[in-house]
Each structure stands twice: as C-alpha cells, then as structure tokens.
Motif scaffolding. Structure first.
Motif, short mmCIF file in Angstrom:
data_model
loop_
_atom_site.label_atom_id
_atom_site.label_comp_id
_atom_site.label_asym_id
_atom_site.label_seq_id
_atom_site.Cartn_x
_atom_site.Cartn_y
_atom_site.Cartn_z
N UNK A 261 84.75 -21.77 65.97
CA UNK A 261 84.89 -23.20 66.17
C UNK A 261 83.55 -23.88 66.42
N UNK A 262 82.52 -23.39 65.73
CA UNK A 262 81.22 -24.04 65.81
C UNK A 262 80.42 -23.76 67.05
N UNK A 263 80.76 -22.70 67.81
CA UNK A 263 79.99 -22.36 69.00
C UNK A 263 79.96 -20.86 69.20
N UNK A 264 78.98 -20.38 69.98
CA UNK A 264 78.90 -18.96 70.32
C UNK A 264 80.11 -18.60 71.17
N UNK A 265 80.81 -17.54 70.76
CA UNK A 265 82.06 -17.18 71.44
C UNK A 265 82.08 -15.73 71.88
N UNK A 266 80.95 -15.04 71.82
CA UNK A 266 80.91 -13.66 72.26
C UNK A 266 79.91 -12.86 71.46
N UNK A 267 79.98 -11.53 71.59
CA UNK A 267 79.07 -10.65 70.87
C UNK A 267 79.86 -9.51 70.26
N UNK A 280 76.55 -17.24 75.49
CA UNK A 280 75.76 -16.06 75.16
C UNK A 280 74.30 -16.37 75.48
N UNK A 281 73.67 -15.48 76.23
CA UNK A 281 72.25 -15.60 76.56
C UNK A 281 71.53 -14.47 75.83
N UNK A 282 70.65 -14.84 74.90
CA UNK A 282 70.00 -13.84 74.06
C UNK A 282 68.57 -13.60 74.53
N UNK A 283 68.32 -12.40 74.99
CA UNK A 283 66.96 -11.99 75.31
C UNK A 283 66.43 -11.10 74.21
N UNK A 284 67.00 -11.24 73.03
CA UNK A 284 66.64 -10.38 71.90
C UNK A 284 66.49 -11.23 70.65
N UNK A 285 66.36 -10.58 69.52
CA UNK A 285 66.08 -11.23 68.24
C UNK A 285 67.18 -12.23 67.88
N UNK A 286 66.78 -13.45 67.55
CA UNK A 286 67.76 -14.47 67.16
C UNK A 286 68.36 -14.18 65.79
N UNK A 287 67.88 -13.14 65.09
CA UNK A 287 68.51 -12.75 63.83
C UNK A 287 69.95 -12.31 64.05
N UNK A 292 73.51 -18.89 61.07
CA UNK A 292 73.67 -20.07 61.91
C UNK A 292 72.35 -20.84 61.98
N UNK A 293 72.43 -22.14 61.93
CA UNK A 293 71.25 -22.98 62.05
C UNK A 293 71.00 -23.26 63.53
N UNK A 294 69.98 -22.61 64.08
CA UNK A 294 69.71 -22.74 65.51
C UNK A 294 68.75 -23.88 65.80
N UNK A 295 68.04 -24.36 64.77
CA UNK A 295 67.06 -25.43 64.97
C UNK A 295 67.22 -26.48 63.88
N UNK A 296 66.87 -27.68 64.21
CA UNK A 296 66.87 -28.76 63.25
C UNK A 296 65.44 -29.16 62.91
N UNK A 297 65.30 -29.99 61.90
CA UNK A 297 63.97 -30.49 61.57
C UNK A 297 63.35 -31.15 62.78
N UNK A 298 62.11 -30.79 63.07
CA UNK A 298 61.42 -31.36 64.23
C UNK A 298 61.50 -30.50 65.47
N UNK A 449 60.27 -21.74 71.11
CA UNK A 449 61.55 -22.45 70.94
C UNK A 449 62.22 -22.74 72.28
N UNK A 450 62.96 -23.84 72.32
CA UNK A 450 63.66 -24.24 73.53
C UNK A 450 64.68 -23.20 73.94
N UNK A 451 65.04 -23.21 75.22
CA UNK A 451 66.03 -22.27 75.72
C UNK A 451 67.43 -22.58 75.21
N UNK A 452 67.70 -23.87 74.92
CA UNK A 452 68.96 -24.26 74.29
C UNK A 452 68.78 -24.26 72.78
N UNK A 453 69.80 -23.88 72.06
CA UNK A 453 69.75 -23.91 70.60
C UNK A 453 70.74 -24.95 70.08
N UNK A 454 70.69 -25.17 68.78
CA UNK A 454 71.62 -26.12 68.16
C UNK A 454 73.01 -25.53 67.99
N UNK A 455 73.15 -24.24 68.29
CA UNK A 455 74.48 -23.62 68.30
C UNK A 455 75.02 -23.70 69.71
#
Length: 495
Positions: A261-267, A280-287, A292-298, A449-455
C-alpha cells in the motif's frame, strides 16, 4: 505501540533501537552476522586484544546522552571511560615532533610554538578560532537536526576563510589543502589538518575547508579511551538494548524490504520468511528497497563517495610485542607522510601510497595484553578501498602494505621489529569502507541522504545516512531516526 524492524546491529542502528524501545515500541533487530557492533569489532590472540575499528572515542556526549535517555544507569557505570592525555604525538618527515595535550587549546598552541617554531602555535590557534566559528554556524543542521528539505543552503561553506592578496589577486582557501597552504603556511601544520581529514575518509585536496570542524572537535572535546577496547562500548549499547526489551535475530539476513500500500511494511528474510512491521529502519544497503523510488529530484542521493570514486578503507596491522610498555609511551602517535598530496592521490586513485600516514595506538590497558611483560600495538592507515584496481585479498599486496606501516611506525615505537612476536593484518576486504562525515560547502556534495526517505515507513541510519560516518555521527543518526519516528513531522532535532 508500533512494530519496528531494524536492519543491522551496527552502532547507529542499536542507538535507534534503544531509543525507540524506550518510547514504547516493539523493536526487533535483524543482523546477518553472528554478533553486534558493526565496525566496533575485536580480534583476540594469545591473550592480546585489539580493536578492529575505531580505537578512540570523540564527542562522548553523544553516547552519554543515549544512556541518559534510555535508562537511569549512566555511560560511565557501564564502561570504563578515561581521557587520553597527552592526546597525540606527531612525528614529521623533517625529524621534528610535537606532543599535544588533550582538550586544551592553550596547551596545544604552546606545544606547537615550542616544537615547531615561533608563529606556529599562533597560526594554529587562529585556525581553531575560525574552525569554532564554522562549528557554531553548522553544528545543529549538520549534527542535531534532520536534513533540511532546503539542504542547498548547506552548500555554502561556513568556514570563514581568510582573504589574502597574492599576485594581484585576492584568494580564499576553499579546500583542506588550500587552508594548509594559504593559512597555516607550514607543511607540518598542514600535515596535521590534512592527516586528520584523510583519517576520516576525506581527500584533503577536494574536501571543503569546513572539514576544520574535525580537528576542532577532537582538540576541543578531547579523545577518550574505553577500558578493554572500543568493543566494550558496543557491548554496553547492546546490553542497554536488551534491558529495554529490544529483540535480536543474529544470522538473520534481510533480502528485501516489504512494500505494501505504498509504504514499508516489513522485511523479508533469507529463506522467504516475512516479518511484518509498521516502520523499517535500515542500517544497511538501500538496494534492499529495489524498485522503490527513495529520493526525488533535488534530494541528496547516495554516492560512491564525495569524490565520485570508491570509498577508502582502513588498513590495520595488529602487533603482539614482547617487553613491557614503557612508561613514557604515548597512547596515540601519528607518523606523517612526507607528501600528503601524493598519499591522497594514491588513496583516491586506486593505488598504494609509498609512504602513508600511520597512526600508532599503544593503550596502557592490562585488559588487552596477556601480562605486563607484553604490549598490544595497533597500526592503521587510510588506503584505497577494496575492489576495482586493488584486491586486498592478495597476500603479497597485504604483506607489502604491512611492511610499509611497520617501517613508518618504527620511528614511534623503539625496537618495534625486534619486539614483534607476530602480526595480523586487516584490510578493507574484511572491514569495509570508511564513509566520511557530512560537511557543508562545495554545493552540498559532502552531505549524506536524509534519514527519512520518500517511501513512507522507511528510515535510514548509520554512516551512509545523515549526518555521515564516524562513531559519534552514527550515534547522532540513531537519535534523529528515533525522533522522526516518535514525533513525526513535528520533530525539529535533538535537544
């Protein structure tokens, strides 16, 4: 109470986990290895114990704050924490040397003036004054607040570089190397600044002048040692997490982030099991969030490194020595390269530096040696990262680099080769990359990158997210992520 999945048990991730658990959330940490601590590892052999990551603690207030906010037991009751004084001894290629006291600007100025000649201390003191101005101007947005949406304002360098008129032109230093040449005006003072920047994973030829924050931070707030080694700090943070009911799954590799539903819901874990979560708090590779598009232009995006190349790493030689540690030994010595520019060109150009800057750590700690008739010594240097042009699994290459470090360290440790019982080698192939801390200036190229993502529901923590690499910065990222999840859009930064 929200369910929170944390990927990785590094220091930033555990800092976030402890704070979120105290706020009433159900937190589970998934770590693919068998232990916690990330870069804060330890190596043991024949009664010797060595840190395999950072050997000193700077800005201990970050971790004091964590223990204060997550329980009644302060940091000093959980680990033995002592100031390192003198803070460091520096040996230069021309044979000169200086020993700097811990957290004393006046003492540092006096020591430099006595050791390096008239005017050296005054120039360094003036430099620290400008570095303090840069610290005051950028401390909150760089370290204590979430990355602003209008982060472009951090593209301006807060360091008040001197205007100097030369050859009918007015010049201002824009990089670390230029500060050394134009303002410090002594190759040994320049080596102090450039060597510090390089140790943090920065190319002094390109890093902004605002990197002056790094020596300012160390020389103002001091260097500290954790009894038993820095691994003990990782243990204390892990135990604080357990006391706050954080659950850990070791040997649990996360293969992807579940999106619903357009949001992180688990792993999703290796083997196909899914752990549902509200955040979800990722201390690892965002791959892990592939597709998912985690960033927008700018937005500030992840990069291969601030210098558009491979991130550097750290090469370490762990030495078990016979003979007692001399009473006159200094905890940290730095043997400076005769040409930091050439060293940086090698590190960031995929080559080995012929004469690297070598840090020698000699803790006076009975817990890390078999008895008082032996000494544990660690040598480190910043080197080019693993992969690409350099394969650090090559045995001959490893030994050649180790020999270069041991040769350099011989000027700081008397009879080093004669006392050596054995040595072990760690390279970027084992310890990974060294992400640099965030810095203002140069159009924001040194931001993370910011601690918050676009997801929605996905947050980033650790050295590859705001405010960047380094143990203190990792702890700050944990505080920022916890604040963003607990307080949401109203969160304005750590207090």
């Amino acid at each position: 109470m929200a369910r929170i999945a944390v990927i990785g048990a590094g220091m930033g991730a555990m800092a976030a986990a402890a704070r979120l658990a105290v706020a009433g959330h159900r937190v589970t940490v998934y770590e693919r290895s068998a232990t916690y601590g990330g870069a804060l590892g330890a190596f043991e052999r024949d009664g010797f114990v060595f840190d395999t990551g950072p050997g000193l603690l700077h800005l201990p207030a970050v971790w004091r704050d964590l223990f204060l906010k997550t329980g009644k037991e302060p940091l000093e009751r959980c680990v033995g924490l002592t100031e390192v004084d003198p803070a460091s001894r520096h040996l230069f290629a021309d044979g000169s040397a200086v020993t700097l006291p811990n957290a004393s600007r006046a003492g540092i100025v006096s020591a430099l003036e006595s050791a390096l000649g008239a005017g050296a201390g005054e120039r360094w003191g003036d430099f620290l004054g400008r570095a303090r101005d840069a610290w005051d101007r950028s401390r909150r947005p760089l370290l204590e607040e979430p990355l602003w949406d209008d982060w472009q304002v951090l593209g301006r360098d807060p360091y008040p570089a001197l205007r100097q008129r030369r050859m009918l032109r007015t010049r201002q230093a824009a990089t670390v190397t230029e500060v050394g040449a134009l303002e410090l005006a002594d190759p040994r003072l320049a080596a102090l600044f450039e060597g510090c920047a390089l140790a943090y994973g920065l190319d002094p030829r390109r890093a902004p002048a605002s990197a002056a924050l790094l020596p300012y931070m160390e020389q103002t707030f001091g260097s500290w040692y954790v009894a038993g080694g820095m691994r003990e700090l990782a243990r204390a943070v892990y135990e604080r997490c357990l006391a706050r009911k954080v659950e850990f799954g070791f040997g649990s590799e996360v293969t992807s982030i579940v999106v619903r539903d357009g949001r992180a819901a688990g792993v999703e874990l290796a083997g196909g099991a899914v752990a549902e979560a509200d955040h979800v708090v990722a201390g690892a590779d965002t791959a892990l969030a592939a597709g998912q598009e985690l960033w927008e232009d700018g937005d500030v995006r992840p990069q291969g490194g601030p210098d558009a190349g491979q991130l550097p790493g750290r090469f370490a030689v762990l030495l078990g020595l016979s003979g007692a540690r001399p009473a006159s030994a200094v905890h940290r010595s730095v043997v400076h390269s005769p040409d930091t520019g050439a060293e940086a060109a090698a590190v960031f150009g995929g080559r080995l530096a012929e004469r690297p800057t070598v840090t020698v750590l000699r803790p006076d700690d009975p817990r890390i040696r078999p008895d008082d008739a032996h000494e544990a010594v660690t040598l480190t240097a910043t080197v080019t990262g693993h992969g690409g042009a350099v394969d650090w699994r090559d045995k001959a290459l490893r030994e050649r680099c180790a020999e270069a470090l041991i040769d350099a360290a011989g000027t700081a440790v008397e009879d080093l080769r004669a006392r050596a019982l054995w040595h072990e080698i760690l390279t970027p192939a084992e310890t990974g990359a060294v992400p640099a801390p965030s810095l203002a200036g140069l159009g924001g190229r040194y931001l993370h990158p910011a601690n918050s993502t676009r997801l929605p529901g996905l947050h980033l923590v650790g050295g590859h997210a705001h405010p960047g690499g380094g143990l203190a910065h990792a702890g700050m990222s944990g505080a920022l992520v916890a604040g963003l999840i607990v307080e949401g859009a109203d969160f304005r930064g750590s207090q």
